[in-house]
Design a protein around this motif. Sequence first.
Motif, PDB file in Angstrom:
ATOM      1  N   ASP A  26       0.097  -5.785   9.811  1.00 20.82           N
ATOM      2  CA  ASP A  26      -0.602  -5.175   8.677  1.00 20.82           C
ATOM      3  C   ASP A  26      -0.119  -3.755   8.417  1.00 20.82           C
ATOM      4  O   ASP A  26       0.136  -3.372   7.265  1.00 20.82           O
TER       5      ASP A  26
ATOM      6  N   HIS B   9      -6.628   0.239   3.051  1.00 23.34           N
ATOM      7  CA  HIS B   9      -5.846  -0.925   2.649  1.00 23.34           C
ATOM      8  C   HIS B   9      -6.418  -2.224   3.203  1.00 23.34           C
ATOM      9  O   HIS B   9      -6.397  -3.260   2.521  1.00 23.34           O
ATOM     10  N   VAL B  10      -6.947  -2.189   4.412  1.00 24.80           N
ATOM     11  CA  VAL B  10      -7.462  -3.439   4.986  1.00 24.80           C
ATOM     12  C   VAL B  10      -8.750  -3.868   4.290  1.00 24.80           C
ATOM     13  O   VAL B  10      -9.103  -5.054   4.314  1.00 24.80           O
TER      14      VAL B  10
ATOM     15  N   ARG C 197      -8.125  -6.684   2.163  1.00 23.58           N
ATOM     16  CA  ARG C 197      -7.730  -7.933   2.827  1.00 23.58           C
ATOM     17  C   ARG C 197      -8.906  -8.645   3.469  1.00 23.58           C
ATOM     18  O   ARG C 197      -8.914  -9.876   3.593  1.00 23.58           O
ATOM     19  N   THR C 198      -9.916  -7.918   3.933  1.00 19.72           N
ATOM     20  CA  THR C 198     -11.021  -8.527   4.674  1.00 19.72           C
ATOM     21  C   THR C 198     -12.319  -7.784   4.398  1.00 19.72           C
ATOM     22  O   THR C 198     -12.308  -6.603   4.026  1.00 19.72           O
TER      23      THR C 198
END
Length: 422
Positions: A106, A278-279, A282-283
């Motif tokens: 990641d 940023h993550v 994604r989640t």
Amino acid sequence: MSLTSLTTDELSAFKTDQETAYAALGSAGLKLDITRGKPSPEQLDLASDLLTLPGADYRAADGTDTRNYGGLQGLAELRGIFAELLGLPVEQLLAADNASLSLMHDTLTFALLHGTPESPTPWVGQDIAFLCPSPGYDRHFALAEHLGFRLIPIDLHEDGPDVEQVRQHAADPAVKGIWIVPTYANPSGAVVSEAVAAELASIETGAPDFRIYWDNAYAVHHLTDERVKTPDIVGLSSAAGHPNRPLVFASTSKITFAGSGVSFLGGSPENIAWYLKHVAVRTIGPDKVNQLRHARLLRDADGVLALMDQHRQILAPKFAIVERVLTERLAAHDVATWTQPRGGYFVSLDVTDGTANRVVQLAKDIGLALTPAGSSFPYKSDPRDRNIRIAPSFPSLTDLEAAMEALATCVLLAAAEKTLTA
């Protein structure tokens, strides 16, 4: 009795003896595997209470309902345990899902797509190179290669990567980082010294966004009474004026359940904020139920160390078998050298130059699976064709001894063949 000291007739007789021993192994129907550093079933059983946790009480210490969304940084109570072990402030450590390799993927992908806090532009479309201390961890190299990075081999010494080589290559703006397993490196068992860590933290680099990928996978995986301390790369880098240079990775993969553990990412406040930004796309959050069960099983840093002492009781006799068989079978013949790690999961074996691939093939043909020769080098290319990684953790003591005896015969046979044709 070094093979190089034998006459041609003596060497031919020695080779015949090894061929006879090898033929007997071929008739034995072996099915042995020392390819990867997997915990044995006995080690996994040490954490079997995880299967009963967290029970009906699913709320974290701060009242968080772990069954629900949210909590990108992970549970504070588990982060507190590992912040102490890793020498980081708890607010500069996050807990994620089961694989630290996913965190590495990641962070590299985010750098490619968006750049890091210091990047003038995203990395994508640039010539990107990473320094690869070798022999090293094959999955690090595979990840960087998969993303299109150039891999540059660097010599790895007992106290860490060759600093002068790092300095020389890091002056190139295309070089964006270096892979490092600081404590009990895979596969050599090398330990980065405080002095080397300080130099890595302070080296002037051509890229303003140069990163140290500090994979502290074996921070508490000791094989002796000595608990080797890992240098504080985050503190050293901050003191050197490069606070964002290191990203620290760790996991419980070889502490609890290898496939159902918790991974960790540590670094400067700015790096943690960058990752979380940023993550979040994604989640909606990590597996907090799993994090809670780990916090309750481990309890505190001392609980982790106590559990690792139990792992050591299982692992140390296996490493002792490797050392004994290699010494008894190979030492007198001057055909190989090997590491004697103080921790970690591997032994690095260097056989006669030009014979590692032959040894691996000989072993395969009699039912002994070894990691492919060259795997511990960038592009799987060992320039001297000599390195073989040994992973003693998974087999039983009986199977491991049989595997090592078979390996020794293959090493001796390949060395005799090579010496006769030299």
